[in-house]
Design an enzyme around this catalytic site. Structure first.
Site, PDB file in Angstrom:
ATOM      1  N   GLN A   1      64.941  38.064  73.365  1.00 19.73           N
ATOM      2  CA  GLN A   1      65.311  39.447  73.483  1.00 19.73           C
ATOM      3  C   GLN A   1      66.792  39.592  73.128  1.00 19.73           C
ATOM      4  O   GLN A   1      67.445  38.596  72.896  1.00 19.73           O
ATOM      5  CB  GLN A   1      65.056  39.943  74.899  1.00 19.73           C
ATOM      6  CG  GLN A   1      63.593  39.848  75.325  1.00 19.73           C
ATOM      7  CD  GLN A   1      63.295  40.617  76.621  1.00 19.73           C
ATOM      8  OE1 GLN A   1      64.149  41.302  77.158  1.00 19.73           O
ATOM      9  NE2 GLN A   1      62.079  40.476  77.119  1.00 19.73           N
TER      10      GLN A   1
ATOM     11  N   ASN B   1      51.309  46.944  76.195  1.00 21.51           N
ATOM     12  CA  ASN B   1      51.912  45.665  75.816  1.00 21.51           C
ATOM     13  C   ASN B   1      51.014  44.539  76.337  1.00 21.51           C
ATOM     14  O   ASN B   1      50.530  44.603  77.477  1.00 21.51           O
ATOM     15  CB  ASN B   1      53.296  45.535  76.475  1.00 21.51           C
ATOM     16  CG  ASN B   1      53.861  44.121  76.357  1.00 21.51           C
ATOM     17  OD1 ASN B   1      54.295  43.704  75.285  1.00 21.51           O
ATOM     18  ND2 ASN B   1      53.839  43.366  77.450  1.00 21.51           N
ATOM     19  N   GLU B   2      50.793  43.534  75.519  1.00 24.92           N
ATOM     20  CA  GLU B   2      49.984  42.375  75.920  1.00 24.92           C
ATOM     21  C   GLU B   2      48.787  42.838  76.753  1.00 24.92           C
ATOM     22  O   GLU B   2      48.614  42.439  77.918  1.00 24.92           O
ATOM     23  CB  GLU B   2      50.839  41.333  76.668  1.00 24.92           C
ATOM     24  CG  GLU B   2      51.923  40.758  75.772  1.00 24.92           C
ATOM     25  CD  GLU B   2      52.611  39.493  76.272  1.00 24.92           C
ATOM     26  OE1 GLU B   2      52.453  39.159  77.456  1.00 24.92           O
ATOM     27  OE2 GLU B   2      53.293  38.843  75.462  1.00 24.92           O
TER      28      GLU B   2
ATOM     29  N   GLU C   1      64.301  44.474  77.247  1.00 25.07           N
ATOM     30  CA  GLU C   1      63.425  44.813  78.373  1.00 25.07           C
ATOM     31  C   GLU C   1      64.237  44.912  79.652  1.00 25.07           C
ATOM     32  O   GLU C   1      65.307  44.298  79.773  1.00 25.07           O
ATOM     33  CB  GLU C   1      62.359  43.709  78.500  1.00 25.07           C
ATOM     34  CG  GLU C   1      61.384  43.922  79.648  1.00 25.07           C
ATOM     35  CD  GLU C   1      60.164  43.006  79.569  1.00 25.07           C
ATOM     36  OE1 GLU C   1      60.165  42.062  78.759  1.00 25.07           O
ATOM     37  OE2 GLU C   1      59.196  43.252  80.330  1.00 25.07           O
TER      38      GLU C   1
ATOM     39  N   GLU D   1      57.274  40.532  69.594  1.00 23.32           N
ATOM     40  CA  GLU D   1      57.963  39.531  70.421  1.00 23.32           C
ATOM     41  C   GLU D   1      57.800  38.187  69.732  1.00 23.32           C
ATOM     42  O   GLU D   1      56.679  37.786  69.410  1.00 23.32           O
ATOM     43  CB  GLU D   1      57.372  39.464  71.833  1.00 23.32           C
ATOM     44  CG  GLU D   1      57.652  40.708  72.652  1.00 23.32           C
ATOM     45  CD  GLU D   1      57.150  40.629  74.089  1.00 23.32           C
ATOM     46  OE1 GLU D   1      57.059  39.517  74.646  1.00 23.32           O
ATOM     47  OE2 GLU D   1      56.838  41.694  74.653  1.00 23.32           O
TER      48      GLU D   1
ATOM     49  N   TYR E   1      55.460  33.094  70.771  1.00 22.93           N
ATOM     50  CA  TYR E   1      56.579  32.301  71.293  1.00 22.93           C
ATOM     51  C   TYR E   1      56.302  30.850  70.923  1.00 22.93           C
ATOM     52  O   TYR E   1      55.241  30.315  71.266  1.00 22.93           O
ATOM     53  CB  TYR E   1      56.676  32.453  72.812  1.00 22.93           C
ATOM     54  CG  TYR E   1      57.188  33.825  73.247  1.00 22.93           C
ATOM     55  CD1 TYR E   1      58.548  34.109  73.210  1.00 22.93           C
ATOM     56  CD2 TYR E   1      56.319  34.823  73.674  1.00 22.93           C
ATOM     57  CE1 TYR E   1      59.033  35.357  73.594  1.00 22.93           C
ATOM     58  CE2 TYR E   1      56.798  36.070  74.066  1.00 22.93           C
ATOM     59  CZ  TYR E   1      58.150  36.334  74.018  1.00 22.93           C
ATOM     60  OH  TYR E   1      58.623  37.567  74.400  1.00 22.93           O
TER      61      TYR E   1
HETATM   62  O1  AHR Z   1      59.723  38.671  76.698  1.00 27.58           O
HETATM   63  C1  AHR Z   1      59.325  38.325  77.981  1.00 27.58           C
HETATM   64  C2  AHR Z   1      57.868  38.667  78.257  1.00 27.58           C
HETATM   65  O2  AHR Z   1      57.051  37.885  77.435  1.00 27.58           O
HETATM   66  C3  AHR Z   1      57.434  40.077  77.943  1.00 27.58           C
HETATM   67  O3  AHR Z   1      57.701  40.960  78.973  1.00 27.58           O
HETATM   68  C4  AHR Z   1      55.963  39.934  77.749  1.00 27.58           C
HETATM   69  O4  AHR Z   1      55.449  40.905  76.880  1.00 27.58           O
HETATM   70  C5  AHR Z   1      55.817  38.521  77.225  1.00 27.58           C
HETATM   71  O5  AHR Z   1      54.837  37.813  77.887  1.00 27.58           O
END
Ligand code: AHR
Length: 495
Positions: free
Chosen positions: A346, A176-177, A29, A297, A245
Site C-alpha cells: 500500500q 473487496n475480496e 487503506e 492489490e 501477493y
Molecule cells: O492489503 C491488506 C489486505 O490484504 C487488504 O485489506 C485485503 O483486501 C487483502 O487481503
C-alpha cells in the site's frame, strides 16, 4: 568477475498498446499507519500539513505522478459506512476497525479528505463500496453524494460540507475480496450480489461510473469461471480485479539468504502466468475484450515485524522488494493491451509501501525509487522487447527452481524511448548486447538502483542508504548491467 552473456532486442517500429498510467496506481487503506500518521495527521499536528494531510508525504508522492488512488480498503471497505466520515469532524463517530487490530477509527479522514488528497496528487479517486455490511441503497447514495451536481438533498449536503462542485468519481469497486473478508461469498452468490449493487450505481450527470467486480485470489480459475457463468450477460461490469501477493521468503524483509532472494523474485514473476491465464478466461466470456483486467492489490507481504502490532502490517522494504516492484511493473507493461489498472499495496507504512514515516520523519523505500525510475513508461506505448540471459538456478529446500536471467520492458512516448532492465543475479553482472530496430538513441540517460548488499534498505537513521544514481549515457550496442540491479535507460529515438 564472471559475466553472463545476455541479449536485449527492441523494435521501435511496432509500438503497441498504450501503457495506461493507471497501471502505476496506489492503494491506501485504513490499516495501521497508512492513513493515520502516514497521510493524515490532523490540522492541529506539529507535523507540517495541508488541511491535516502531511505535506512531506504529499510532496514525495506527487513526484511519482500517481494516476489513481484506491480507498478506503481492502477488507476495511466492507465494514465502512461513508456517512461516518462526512460533516463536522467533532461529530463523526468513533468506530472499531474490525479487521486491523480493532484500533479506533475517528473518521477524521473521510470522503472529502480523501478527495483532497487525490486532487493534490492529481490522482483519480477509486472508491471501494461496501457490499459485505452495506446495502445497495448506501452505495447508490454515496455515488449521488459524490457525483450529482443538481438540486438534491445529498448534493446539498456535500455542498454544505464544503464541496459545491461534484467530485466526479469514476472508479467504483463493488466490494473487496468477496471470496474472503468481503463476505465469504461463493462465486455464484457474489455474482447475484454484484448485479444487485451494480444496478443502482448510475451516472448522476457527467461521470459515467466504471464498475469493478472482485476477481480471484491469485490465479483461481474456479472463481473467475463460475462468477462469469452465473453473471451471464450483464453490461454493467467494466473491470475485473484480482489480487496477487507474492508473499515472502526468509525470516523478514531484510533477513534472507541468496536462495530466498531468488525465491521471492521468482514468485513475483508468476504474475505473468496469472495474467496470461486469467485474460484467456476473460476472452471466453468477453470475446470483444471490453472487460479490463485489474490488479487492485499486489506486492510482497513479509512476516510481521517484531515490536510492531502484527495487525498493522508494517514492514521494511529492501533492494529485493525494489526488484519485486520492477519485475512486476515490467510484466504489467508487457500486458498493456489488457490491463486497465493496478494498485500496489500500500502507499504508506503498510506492506510494500512507497514511504515509511516515524513521527515527523519520512523515508523513501526502494519501491518508491523504482516507481520514480519507471515513471516515463506511464502513457507510453509498449514496444516489442526481448530480454535473454541464462537462467539462474536456485533451491527451495530440496526443490530446484529457475528464474530467467534478464527481465525488462520498453515503451515509446512520442520519441522518448524508455527501456527498463532487471538483472536478478546476486553476483554476476549481465553483459548484454542491445539491438535497437527502427532508430538510433540519442540524449540518453541511465538510472541504476543497486547495492553490493542484497539486504540494503533505508532507515530513519540512514534514509538515503539506497537510492538510484542517474548519469548521461553514451548509446552503444553493449552494456554491463550490475548484479542485483534495476536499470532504466531513457533517450530520444531518431532515424
Ligand atoms: O492489503 C491488506 C489486505 O490484504 C487488504 O485489506 C485485503 O483486501 C487483502 O487481503
Amino acid at each position: 568477475m564472471t559475466l553472463a552473456a545476455a541479449r536485449i532486442s527492441i523494435n521501435v517500429n511496432e509500438p503497441q498498446a498504450v501503457i495506461r498510467p493507471e497501471l502505476y496506481g496506489h492503494f491506501a487503506e485504513h490499516l495501521g499507519n497508512c492513513i493515520d500518521g502516514g497521510i493524515w495527521v490532523g490540522e492541529d499536528s506539529p507535523i507540517p500539513n495541508f488541511g491535516g494531510i502531511r505535506t512531506d508525504v504529499l510532496d514525495a508522492l506527487r513526484q511519482l505522478h500517481p494516476p489513481v488512488l484506491r480507498w478506503p480498503g481492502g477488507c476495511y471497505a466492507d465494514d465502512y459506512h461513508w456517512e461516518d466520515g462526512i460533516g463536522p469532524r467533532a461529530n463523526r463517530p468513533r468506530r472499531v476497525n474490525l479487521w486491523w487490530g480493532q484500533t479506533i477509527e475517528t473518521n477524521a479522514f473521510g470522503t472529502h479528505e480523501f478527495i483532497q488528497v487525490c486532487r493534490t496528487l492529481g490522482a483519480e479517486p477509486y472508491l471501494g463500496a461496501n457490499v459485505g455490511t452495506g446495502s445497495p441503497r448506501e452505495v447508490r447514495e454515496w455515488v449521488e453524494y459524490c457525483n450529482y451536481g443538481g438540486d438534491s438533498a445529498l448534493a446539498k449536503r456535500r455542498a454544505a460540507n464544503g464541496s459545491p462542485m461534484p467530485f466526479g468519481v469514476r472508479y467504483w469497486g463493488i466490494g473487496n475480496e468477496a471470496w474472503g473478508c468481503g463476505g465469504n461469498f461463493s462465486p455464484e452468490d457474489y455474482a447475484v450480489e454484484y448485479k444487485r449493487f451494480a444496478t443502482f450505481v448510475k451516472d448522476f450527470g457527467g461521470t459515467r461510473p466504471y464498475l469493478i467486480a472482485c476477481g480471484p485470489d491469485g490465479n483461481d480459475h474456479n472463481w473467475t469461471s463460475r462468477f462469469f457463468e452465473k453473471l451471464g450477460r450483464f453490461p454493467h461490469l467494466h473491470g475485473f480485479a484480482a489480487h496477487y501477493y507474492c508473499g515472502t521468503a526468509g525470516p523478514s524483509a531484510t533477513e534472507f539468504d541468496v536462495n530466498q532472494w531468488y525465491e521471492l523474485l521468482e514468485k513475483s514473476t508468476r504474475m505473468e502466468k496469472l495474467i496470461t491465464e486469467q485474460r484467456a478466461l476473460l476472452d471466453r466470456v468477453d470475446p470483444d475484450r471490453k472487460i479490463g483486467l485489474i490488479f487492485d492489490e499486489w506486492g510482497a507481504w513479509h512476516y510481521p515485524t517484531p515490536g510492531r502490532n502484527p495487525a498493522h502490517l508494517w514492514q521494511q522494504s529492501s533492494l529485493r522488494d525494489g526488484l519485486v516492484a520492477a519485475l512486476t511493473l515490467d510484466i504489467f507493461n508487457r500486458h498493456a493491451d489488457k490491463l486497465v489498472m493496478c494498485n500496489i499495496a500500500q502507499t504508506v507504512n503498510v506492506l510494500q509501501s512507497m514511504i515509511l514515516t516515524q513521527g515527523d520523519k519520512m523515508l523513501l523505500t526502494p519501491t518508491y525509487h523504482v516507481f520514480e525510475m519507471y515513471r516515463s513508461h506511464q502513457g507510453g506505448r509498449s514496444v516489442p522487447a526481448a530480454f535473454e540471459a541464462p537462467a539462474v538456478k536456485f533451491a527451495v529446500g530440496d526443490e530446484k527452481r529457475e528464474l530467467a536471467g534478464l527481465h525488462g520492458s520498453a515503451s515509446l512516448k512520442s520519441d522518448l524511448l524508455t527501456i527498463s532492465v532487471v538483472n536478478p543475479h546476486s553476483t554476476f553482472p549481465a553483459d548484454a548486447s542491445i539491438e535497437l530496430a527502427g532508430g538510433m538513441l540519442r540524449e540518453a540517460t541511465i538510472s541504476v538502483l543497486t547495492s553490493d548488499d542484497l539486504r540494503a534498505h533505508n532507515t530513519f537513521e540512514s534514509p538515503e542508504a539506497l537510492r538510484p544514481t542517474t548519469t548521461a549515457w553514451e548509446p552503444r550496442d553493449r552494456h554491463v548491467f550490475p548484479p542485483a540491479s534495476v536499470t532504466v535507460i531513457r533517450g530520444r529515438v531518431g532515424g
